[in-house]
Structures are given as C-alpha cells and as structure tokens.
Design a protein around this motif. Structure first.
Motif, PDB file in Angstrom:
ATOM      1  N   GLY A 167       0.809  -1.213   0.000  1.00  0.00           N
ATOM      2  CA  GLY A 167       0.000   0.000   0.000  1.00  0.00           C
ATOM      3  C   GLY A 167       0.842   1.262   0.000  1.00  0.00           C
ATOM      4  N   LYS A 168       1.961   1.243  -0.717  1.00  0.00           N
ATOM      5  CA  LYS A 168       2.879   2.372  -0.743  1.00  0.00           C
ATOM      6  C   LYS A 168       3.099   2.874  -2.164  1.00  0.00           C
ATOM      7  CE  LYS A 168       5.708   0.868   3.217  1.00  0.00           C
ATOM      8  NZ  LYS A 168       7.076   0.460   3.635  1.00  0.00           N
ATOM      9  N   LEU A 169       3.480   4.145  -2.267  1.00  0.00           N
ATOM     10  CA  LEU A 169       4.003   4.647  -3.524  1.00  0.00           C
ATOM     11  C   LEU A 169       5.415   4.117  -3.706  1.00  0.00           C
ATOM     12  CD1 LEU A 169       3.026   8.456  -3.375  1.00  0.00           C
ATOM     13  CD2 LEU A 169       1.875   6.666  -4.692  1.00  0.00           C
ATOM     14  N   VAL A 170       5.870   4.095  -4.961  1.00  0.00           N
ATOM     15  CA  VAL A 170       7.250   3.747  -5.250  1.00  0.00           C
ATOM     16  C   VAL A 170       8.046   5.038  -5.401  1.00  0.00           C
ATOM     17  CG1 VAL A 170       8.823   2.620  -6.861  1.00  0.00           C
ATOM     18  CG2 VAL A 170       6.593   1.592  -6.380  1.00  0.00           C
ATOM     19  N   PHE A 171       9.076   5.193  -4.591  1.00  0.00           N
ATOM     20  CA  PHE A 171       9.995   6.311  -4.752  1.00  0.00           C
ATOM     21  C   PHE A 171      11.159   5.850  -5.612  1.00  0.00           C
ATOM     22  CE2 PHE A 171      14.142   7.887  -3.103  1.00  0.00           C
ATOM     23  CZ  PHE A 171      14.129   9.091  -3.794  1.00  0.00           C
ATOM     24  N   PHE A 193      11.792   8.045   7.500  1.00  0.00           N
ATOM     25  CA  PHE A 193      10.604   8.545   6.808  1.00  0.00           C
ATOM     26  C   PHE A 193      10.355   7.782   5.510  1.00  0.00           C
ATOM     27  CE2 PHE A 193       8.587  11.229   3.620  1.00  0.00           C
ATOM     28  CZ  PHE A 193       7.408  11.532   4.274  1.00  0.00           C
ATOM     29  N   TYR A 194      11.371   7.618   4.685  1.00  0.00           N
ATOM     30  CA  TYR A 194      11.171   6.985   3.376  1.00  0.00           C
ATOM     31  C   TYR A 194      10.894   5.490   3.508  1.00  0.00           C
ATOM     32  CZ  TYR A 194      11.891  11.007   0.417  1.00  0.00           C
ATOM     33  OH  TYR A 194      11.702  12.206  -0.242  1.00  0.00           O
ATOM     34  N   ASN A 195      11.531   4.831   4.433  1.00  0.00           N
ATOM     35  CA  ASN A 195      11.301   3.396   4.583  1.00  0.00           C
ATOM     36  C   ASN A 195       9.898   3.086   5.095  1.00  0.00           C
ATOM     37  OD1 ASN A 195      13.926   2.994   3.737  1.00  0.00           O
ATOM     38  ND2 ASN A 195      14.735   2.774   5.819  1.00  0.00           N
ATOM     39  N   ASN A 196       9.333   3.999   5.864  1.00  0.00           N
ATOM     40  CA  ASN A 196       7.991   3.790   6.388  1.00  0.00           C
ATOM     41  C   ASN A 196       6.889   4.170   5.410  1.00  0.00           C
ATOM     42  OD1 ASN A 196       7.798   2.893   9.375  1.00  0.00           O
ATOM     43  ND2 ASN A 196       9.528   4.301   9.348  1.00  0.00           N
ATOM     44  N   ASN A 197       7.219   4.979   4.420  1.00  0.00           N
ATOM     45  CA  ASN A 197       6.169   5.497   3.535  1.00  0.00           C
ATOM     46  C   ASN A 197       6.283   5.074   2.074  1.00  0.00           C
ATOM     47  OD1 ASN A 197       4.479   7.508   5.203  1.00  0.00           O
ATOM     48  ND2 ASN A 197       6.585   8.021   5.767  1.00  0.00           N
ATOM     49  N   PHE A 198       7.422   4.594   1.658  1.00  0.00           N
ATOM     50  CA  PHE A 198       7.631   4.267   0.247  1.00  0.00           C
ATOM     51  C   PHE A 198       8.404   2.962   0.096  1.00  0.00           C
ATOM     52  CE2 PHE A 198       7.959   8.944   0.718  1.00  0.00           C
ATOM     53  CZ  PHE A 198       6.803   9.311   0.053  1.00  0.00           C
ATOM     54  N   LEU A 199       8.228   2.348  -1.066  1.00  0.00           N
ATOM     55  CA  LEU A 199       9.156   1.319  -1.510  1.00  0.00           C
ATOM     56  C   LEU A 199      10.138   2.032  -2.431  1.00  0.00           C
ATOM     57  CD1 LEU A 199       8.461  -2.289  -2.630  1.00  0.00           C
ATOM     58  CD2 LEU A 199       9.974  -0.838  -3.970  1.00  0.00           C
ATOM     59  N   SER A 200      11.414   1.965  -2.120  1.00  0.00           N
ATOM     60  CA  SER A 200      12.401   2.809  -2.805  1.00  0.00           C
ATOM     61  C   SER A 200      13.252   2.027  -3.793  1.00  0.00           C
ATOM     62  CB  SER A 200      13.308   3.500  -1.777  1.00  0.00           C
ATOM     63  OG  SER A 200      12.545   4.340  -0.932  1.00  0.00           O
ATOM     64  N   MET A 201      13.466   2.644  -4.951  1.00  0.00           N
ATOM     65  CA  MET A 201      14.268   2.054  -6.018  1.00  0.00           C
ATOM     66  C   MET A 201      15.298   3.071  -6.517  1.00  0.00           C
ATOM     67  SD  MET A 201      13.052  -1.053  -6.728  1.00  0.00           S
ATOM     68  CE  MET A 201      13.454  -1.426  -8.448  1.00  0.00           C
ATOM     69  N   LYS A 202      16.422   2.561  -6.975  1.00  0.00           N
ATOM     70  CA  LYS A 202      17.404   3.394  -7.676  1.00  0.00           C
ATOM     71  C   LYS A 202      17.462   2.921  -9.121  1.00  0.00           C
ATOM     72  CE  LYS A 202      21.271   4.816  -5.796  1.00  0.00           C
ATOM     73  NZ  LYS A 202      21.031   6.242  -5.447  1.00  0.00           N
ATOM     74  N   ILE A 203      17.319   3.859 -10.065  1.00  0.00           N
ATOM     75  CA  ILE A 203      17.340   3.508 -11.484  1.00  0.00           C
ATOM     76  C   ILE A 203      18.441   4.303 -12.180  1.00  0.00           C
ATOM     77  CG2 ILE A 203      16.065   3.578 -13.661  1.00  0.00           C
ATOM     78  CD1 ILE A 203      15.009   1.466 -11.736  1.00  0.00           C
ATOM     79  N   ASP A 204      19.404   3.591 -12.701  1.00  0.00           N
ATOM     80  CA  ASP A 204      20.464   4.201 -13.506  1.00  0.00           C
ATOM     81  C   ASP A 204      19.892   4.474 -14.894  1.00  0.00           C
ATOM     82  OD1 ASP A 204      22.649   4.821 -15.102  1.00  0.00           O
ATOM     83  OD2 ASP A 204      23.935   3.262 -14.253  1.00  0.00           O
ATOM     84  N   CYS A 205      19.807   5.740 -15.257  1.00  0.00           N
ATOM     85  CA  CYS A 205      19.147   6.118 -16.522  1.00  0.00           C
ATOM     86  C   CYS A 205      19.882   5.641 -17.758  1.00  0.00           C
ATOM     87  CB  CYS A 205      18.988   7.643 -16.583  1.00  0.00           C
ATOM     88  SG  CYS A 205      17.903   8.306 -15.314  1.00  0.00           S
ATOM     89  N   GLU A 206      21.113   5.176 -17.607  1.00  0.00           N
ATOM     90  CA  GLU A 206      21.883   4.693 -18.749  1.00  0.00           C
ATOM     91  C   GLU A 206      22.048   3.179 -18.745  1.00  0.00           C
ATOM     92  OE1 GLU A 206      24.580   8.673 -19.528  1.00  0.00           O
ATOM     93  OE2 GLU A 206      25.438   7.064 -18.330  1.00  0.00           O
ATOM     94  N   GLU A 207      21.423   2.516 -17.780  1.00  0.00           N
ATOM     95  CA  GLU A 207      21.494   1.063 -17.707  1.00  0.00           C
ATOM     96  C   GLU A 207      20.563   0.474 -18.769  1.00  0.00           C
ATOM     97  OE1 GLU A 207      20.130  -2.706 -17.066  1.00  0.00           O
ATOM     98  OE2 GLU A 207      18.869  -1.119 -16.236  1.00  0.00           O
TER      99      GLU A 207
END
Length: 218
Positions: A45-49, A76-90
């Motif tokens: 039930g979270k947004l994806v950051f 704050f972020y761990n409790n409210n979002f599922l967090s991802m890192k996206i390399d724009c050149e990958e």
C-alpha cells in the motif's frame, strides 16, 4: 530458562537488524526488478519512490552519500515508500524507464502509483535532508503534488496559500523564474513582507535587491 534466553536473544537480534536498517538510511530495493517492485508496493500500500541517477552525476553522488544515508531520512522513506534506484543509462531497464517518465536531468525523484504506473509527483536537484523529507511529504498529499500544483496554477488559482505552496515547490527544484513570477503575483494581491506567511517565503527564496525591501527598511 534456555528457551527464554533464546527468545530474548532473537528479539535483540531483530531489534538490532531494524536499528541497523534505520542507521543505513533509505533501504533501496536492489533485489527487485521493476515489475516486482510495482507488485510489492501494491501489496504494501505504498508509492514507489525512484531515484533516477547516472554514474557520472555529481549531485546524484552527493545525495547518495550525504542525504539518503541519514537515519531521519531513512526512517521517513522506509515507512512510507518502496524505494528504487534507477540508472538512466542502464540498458536492461534504466533507459526505457527514464524515457517513460521523461527524465531529462539527474537526479530526478519520481513518486509512482504502483496500481497504475502513473508518476504522481516529481522533484529534482540536490536537496537538504529537511527539504528532501518535505519532498516525500508532498508526494503523500495530493494537494501538494507537483502535477496538481502546476495544473492549479495554469487554471488561474492565485489564492494566497496556494501561491505559497507553488513558490515552495519550485524553489526546491531551483526554478527561480517561476518563484519570482509567483512572488510578484503574491505581492500584487496585497501581501506585504511584514505578513507572517510572506516573510518566510521572501527570506528563503527571494535574493538580491528588490523594491519589496522598502517595506521593512522604512
């Protein structure tokens, strides 16, 4: 007694793991592919950051080392979002996702509704920890999301509180022209620098010599 001791040790270990996770800052889910992240976020039930970055981006590196790692930010972020890192050149997922979400500069911070894949809030640039937490708070409030704010402005809303929200958002991503134009509209509506809700906007976001300073220098 042995059983009680074992339970106590297990609880201490679990507490230590949780504390360690908070101390490490944001828990980016490197173990998930994009579709998996969407499914997991729906379940939680979270947004994806998403932190859209590149390997050569200086501000991206700065945020990763000095802001994302802070305990308060992580909490704050761990409790409210599922967090991802996206390399724009990958090439496997990054290039396509950067194109899909119109990422033209880095870092870009995207907040995505997993049920629809829609980008509901976006921000960018180097930010202080306090401002970055505020960015996440804005993403959770439909009235403060970036697209909603721009739509309201384009529709002609110039109410005092709204102009304050508009100025704060665009100041956070260094859009000085939009900040200055909105502040001029605020002052033209009858606001003064001595107003309790106006001075913080001026003090934080307006720089250089302006005719408005006469209101507090006379």
């Amino acid at each position: 007694m042995k059983k009680l001791l074992a339970i106590s040790l297990a609880l201490l270990t679990l507490s230590g793991l949780r504390a360690g996770a908070e101390e490490r800052g944001i828990n980016f889910r490197h173990d998930l592919k994009w579709t998996q992240a969407m499914e997991e976020a729906k379940k939680e039930g979270k947004l994806v950051f998403v932190d859209f970055y590149t390997q050569w981006c200086g501000p991206c590196y700065n945020m990763a080392k000095t802001v994302f790692t802070l305990p308060d930010v992580g909490y704050f972020y761990n409790n409210n979002f599922l967090s991802m890192k996206i390399d724009c050149e990958e090439p496997e997922e990054g290039v396509a996702l950067a194109k899909k979400y119109n990422v033209h500069s880095c870092p870009t911070y995207g907040f995505i509704a997993p049920a629809t894949g829609e980008l509901v809030h976006r921000s960018s640039s180097r930010q202080s920890a306090e401002r970055f937490i505020r960015t996440g708070q804005d993403a959770l409030d439909p009235e403060l999301r970036s697209f909603h704010i721009e739509e309201k402005y384009q529709s002609g809303d110039r109410s005092r509180k709204f102009l304050g929200d508009y100025i704060n958002y665009y100041a956070s991503i260094y859009k000085r022209d939009k900040v200055t134009a909105a502040f001029d509209e605020l002052m033209a509506s009858g606001a003064t620098l001595t107003d309790a809700d106006v001075w913080p906007l001026f003090d934080s976001h307006i720089s250089g010599l302006t005719p408005y300073l006469k209101q507090v220098s006379d």
